[in-house]
Design an enzyme around this catalytic site. Structure first.
Site, PDB file in Angstrom:
ATOM      1  N   TYR A  46      61.506 -12.369  41.525  1.00 47.43           N
ATOM      2  CA  TYR A  46      61.356 -13.824  41.663  1.00 47.43           C
ATOM      3  C   TYR A  46      59.982 -14.135  42.235  1.00 47.43           C
ATOM      4  O   TYR A  46      59.554 -13.494  43.185  1.00 47.43           O
ATOM      5  CB  TYR A  46      62.426 -14.376  42.611  1.00 47.43           C
ATOM      6  CG  TYR A  46      63.327 -15.367  41.916  1.00 47.43           C
ATOM      7  CD1 TYR A  46      62.777 -16.520  41.352  1.00 47.43           C
ATOM      8  CD2 TYR A  46      64.694 -15.162  41.816  1.00 47.43           C
ATOM      9  CE1 TYR A  46      63.595 -17.424  40.682  1.00 47.43           C
ATOM     10  CE2 TYR A  46      65.505 -16.063  41.148  1.00 47.43           C
ATOM     11  CZ  TYR A  46      64.952 -17.195  40.582  1.00 47.43           C
ATOM     12  OH  TYR A  46      65.740 -18.085  39.916  1.00 47.43           O
ATOM     13  N   GLU A  48      58.594 -17.745  42.429  1.00 51.22           N
ATOM     14  CA  GLU A  48      58.355 -19.197  42.344  1.00 51.22           C
ATOM     15  C   GLU A  48      57.053 -19.544  43.048  1.00 51.22           C
ATOM     16  O   GLU A  48      56.789 -19.072  44.156  1.00 51.22           O
ATOM     17  CB  GLU A  48      59.521 -19.956  42.993  1.00 51.22           C
ATOM     18  CG  GLU A  48      60.750 -19.995  42.105  1.00 51.22           C
ATOM     19  CD  GLU A  48      61.930 -20.689  42.780  1.00 51.22           C
ATOM     20  OE1 GLU A  48      61.926 -20.803  44.017  1.00 51.22           O
ATOM     21  OE2 GLU A  48      62.845 -21.101  42.052  1.00 51.22           O
ATOM     22  N   ASP A 191      47.205 -29.124  20.789  1.00 51.99           N
ATOM     23  CA  ASP A 191      48.243 -28.094  20.786  1.00 51.99           C
ATOM     24  C   ASP A 191      47.826 -27.066  19.731  1.00 51.99           C
ATOM     25  O   ASP A 191      48.016 -27.266  18.541  1.00 51.99           O
ATOM     26  CB  ASP A 191      49.584 -28.744  20.428  1.00 51.99           C
ATOM     27  CG  ASP A 191      50.708 -27.731  20.283  1.00 51.99           C
ATOM     28  OD1 ASP A 191      50.428 -26.514  20.345  1.00 51.99           O
ATOM     29  OD2 ASP A 191      51.861 -28.162  20.099  1.00 51.99           O
ATOM     30  N   THR A 217      51.121 -21.629  22.154  1.00 53.16           N
ATOM     31  CA  THR A 217      52.061 -20.523  22.276  1.00 53.16           C
ATOM     32  C   THR A 217      51.224 -19.250  22.380  1.00 53.16           C
ATOM     33  O   THR A 217      50.017 -19.270  22.118  1.00 53.16           O
ATOM     34  CB  THR A 217      52.952 -20.387  21.029  1.00 53.16           C
ATOM     35  OG1 THR A 217      52.103 -20.199  19.897  1.00 53.16           O
ATOM     36  CG2 THR A 217      53.824 -21.607  20.814  1.00 53.16           C
ATOM     37  N   LYS A 220      52.171 -16.485  18.213  1.00 54.21           N
ATOM     38  CA  LYS A 220      51.889 -16.717  16.792  1.00 54.21           C
ATOM     39  C   LYS A 220      50.640 -15.902  16.420  1.00 54.21           C
ATOM     40  O   LYS A 220      50.676 -14.689  16.531  1.00 54.21           O
ATOM     41  CB  LYS A 220      51.783 -18.222  16.534  1.00 54.21           C
ATOM     42  CG  LYS A 220      53.133 -18.911  16.814  1.00 54.21           C
ATOM     43  CD  LYS A 220      53.125 -20.402  16.584  1.00 54.21           C
ATOM     44  CE  LYS A 220      54.498 -20.985  16.943  1.00 54.21           C
ATOM     45  NZ  LYS A 220      54.527 -22.448  16.859  1.00 54.21           N
ATOM     46  N   ARG A 226      56.576 -13.925  23.262  1.00 49.80           N
ATOM     47  CA  ARG A 226      57.016 -15.299  23.060  1.00 49.80           C
ATOM     48  C   ARG A 226      56.763 -16.088  24.345  1.00 49.80           C
ATOM     49  O   ARG A 226      57.330 -15.762  25.396  1.00 49.80           O
ATOM     50  CB  ARG A 226      58.513 -15.242  22.753  1.00 49.80           C
ATOM     51  CG  ARG A 226      59.107 -16.379  22.020  1.00 49.80           C
ATOM     52  CD  ARG A 226      60.377 -15.937  21.299  1.00 49.80           C
ATOM     53  NE  ARG A 226      59.987 -15.277  20.075  1.00 49.80           N
ATOM     54  CZ  ARG A 226      59.545 -15.923  18.989  1.00 49.80           C
ATOM     55  NH1 ARG A 226      59.476 -17.230  18.954  1.00 49.80           N
ATOM     56  NH2 ARG A 226      59.178 -15.250  17.927  1.00 49.80           N
TER      57      ARG A 226
END
Ligand SMILES: *Cc1c(COP(=O)(O)O)cnc(C)c1O
Length: 404
Positions: A46, A48, A191, A217, A220, A226
């Site tokens: 974790y 955060e 984008d 992203t 691609k 991903r």
């Protein structure tokens, strides 16, 4: 203890990937190193917050990894600031809107059926529920109508103008859109989800020169895990982006994926990646040109994808073309064409891209051969059996997915 049923499905999927011709323009095959980091022990942690400002202890190695990812992506795209935590492209867009807009603010974008993305204001997306979205359009040649965009912007006075698309085969004039955005005092967001790899390799213009904020992203053309990223040259904007990312919209970052992103940025900085991207462009153009030579109607291309009009070329709609090609081991997606009269679930064409197949070593000759197979099969010049044999002959010379 292993769920054998599940691992059988994994194996089936490996076979499917190895045995088919993957032409979905948004897909790619990640390297062993990228996949190793995705599946690593980093998933256990974790973290955060952001490097140096975490809510949990034990983050020293995680901080090194995330800082490495940030430094590499800044270098790759010549950006001053980066957030590498968005879980996906859609999350990156949601974070960007949340950072810059209030709910109800106006966005001007390109609609889904003309090449935009769901998250750019589609009826079925959060983006149209939380924001007021108006669309600009393409001209008769399938290119952005910059004059029309300007008229819409002056009329509509958006707070944000959005460019960067999912099915647009041409270069984008970022400077022209930035000038329009300046005129109406709007943010300019790009984008680059689809074309990030081509921009990284300097085979397309870099939007960071003009855009206030850039989302992408990483899976691609960039060929990573991903995930999503957000870039900007503004210190004020990155502060808002980080706050929007955590704690507003996401919780703990996927540090295993962030490590894999760092590896992908590292790979994208190499000469061999630049050569790969040049090959992607060359293969895509060769395939599009072959369709044109055969008399089949397609968009032409300046990047890694093009649209093939299957209804006018073969009297087969996009949905049926997708299904027919799947039967012979060619994977594509149906896609709306500019001014398409069919529903999005049917469409009049398919989208073809060469990012994935080029990673497996496909050449220009394969690309031409594939156009011939699609042409012959959709016109019913050859049988399913013959088409399958021709597909197999290409596939047998490609690199195995697990060896990339
Ligand atoms: C693919 C894509 C996205 C969404 O990415 P996901 O990771 O699937 O959420 C966003 N914008 C554009 C332009 C895309 O092509």
């Amino acid at each position: 203890m292993k769920d054998n049923e599940l691992f059988k499905f994994l194996n089936d999927e490996l076979e499917r990937q190895n045995n088919s011709i993957e032409l979905i323009a948004s897909e790619n095959f990640a390297s062993k190193e990228v996949r190793e980091l995705c599946g690593s022990i980093l998933t256990n942690k974790y973290a955060e917050g952001f490097p140096g400002k975490r809510y949990y202890g034990g983050c020293v190695n995680i901080d090194n990894i995330e800082t490495r990812a940030i430094e590499l992506v800044k270098k790759l795209f010549n950006a001053n600031y980066a957030c590498v935590q968005p879980h996906s492209g859609t999350q990156a867009n949601m974070i960007a809107y949340y950072a810059l807009l209030e709910t109800g603010d106006k966005i001007l974008s390109l609609s889904l059926d003309e090449g935009g993305h769901l998250s750019h204001g589609s009826k079925v997306s959060f983006s149209s529920k939380y924001y007021n979205v108006e669309f600009y359009h393409l001209n008769a040649f399938g290119r952005i109508d910059y004059e029309g965009l300007k008229k819409k912007a002056l009329e509509y006075k958006p707070k944000l103008i959005l460019a960067g698309f999912s099915a647009y085969p041409f270069e984008i004039d970022y400077k022209a859109i930035k000038e329009i955005a300046n005129e109406v005092n709007a943010y300019f967001m790009v984008d680059m989800a689809h074309i990030a790899g081509l921009i990284a390799a300097k085979e397309l213009n870099n939007p960071l020169k003009y855009a206030d904020i850039v989302t992408s992203t990483t899976h691609k053309t960039l060929r990573g895990p991903r995930g999503g990223i957000i870039l900007t040259n503004s210190e004020e904007i990155i502060k808002k982006v980080n706050k929007a990312c955590f704690p507003a919209l996401q919780g703990g970052p996927l540090e295993n994926i962030i490590a894999a992103k760092a590896q992908c940025f590292y790979e994208a900085l190499t000469d061999s990646y630049k050569e790969y991207i040049r090959n992607v462009k060359e293969n895509t153009l060769a395939c599009s040109n072959e369709f044109t030579r055969l008399g089949d109607i397609n968009s032409g291309t300046e990047n890694h994808l093009f649209l093939l009009n299957t209804i006018d070329s073969y009297k087969v709609n996009g949905k049926d073309a997708q299904e027919l090609l799947e039967e012979i081991g060619i994977t594509v997606n149906k896609n709306m064409l500019p001014n398409d009269k069919e529903k999005p679930s049917v469409t009049s064409g398919i989208r073809i891209g060469f990012a994935a197949l080029t990673t497996r070593g496909a050449t220009k000759f394969d690309a031409i051969n594939i156009a011939d197979i699609i042409h012959d099969y959709l016109l019913k010049n050859i049988s399913k059996e013959e088409a399958k044999i021709r597909v197999k002959n290409i596939v047998k010379n490609l690199k195995k997915v697990e060896e990339i």
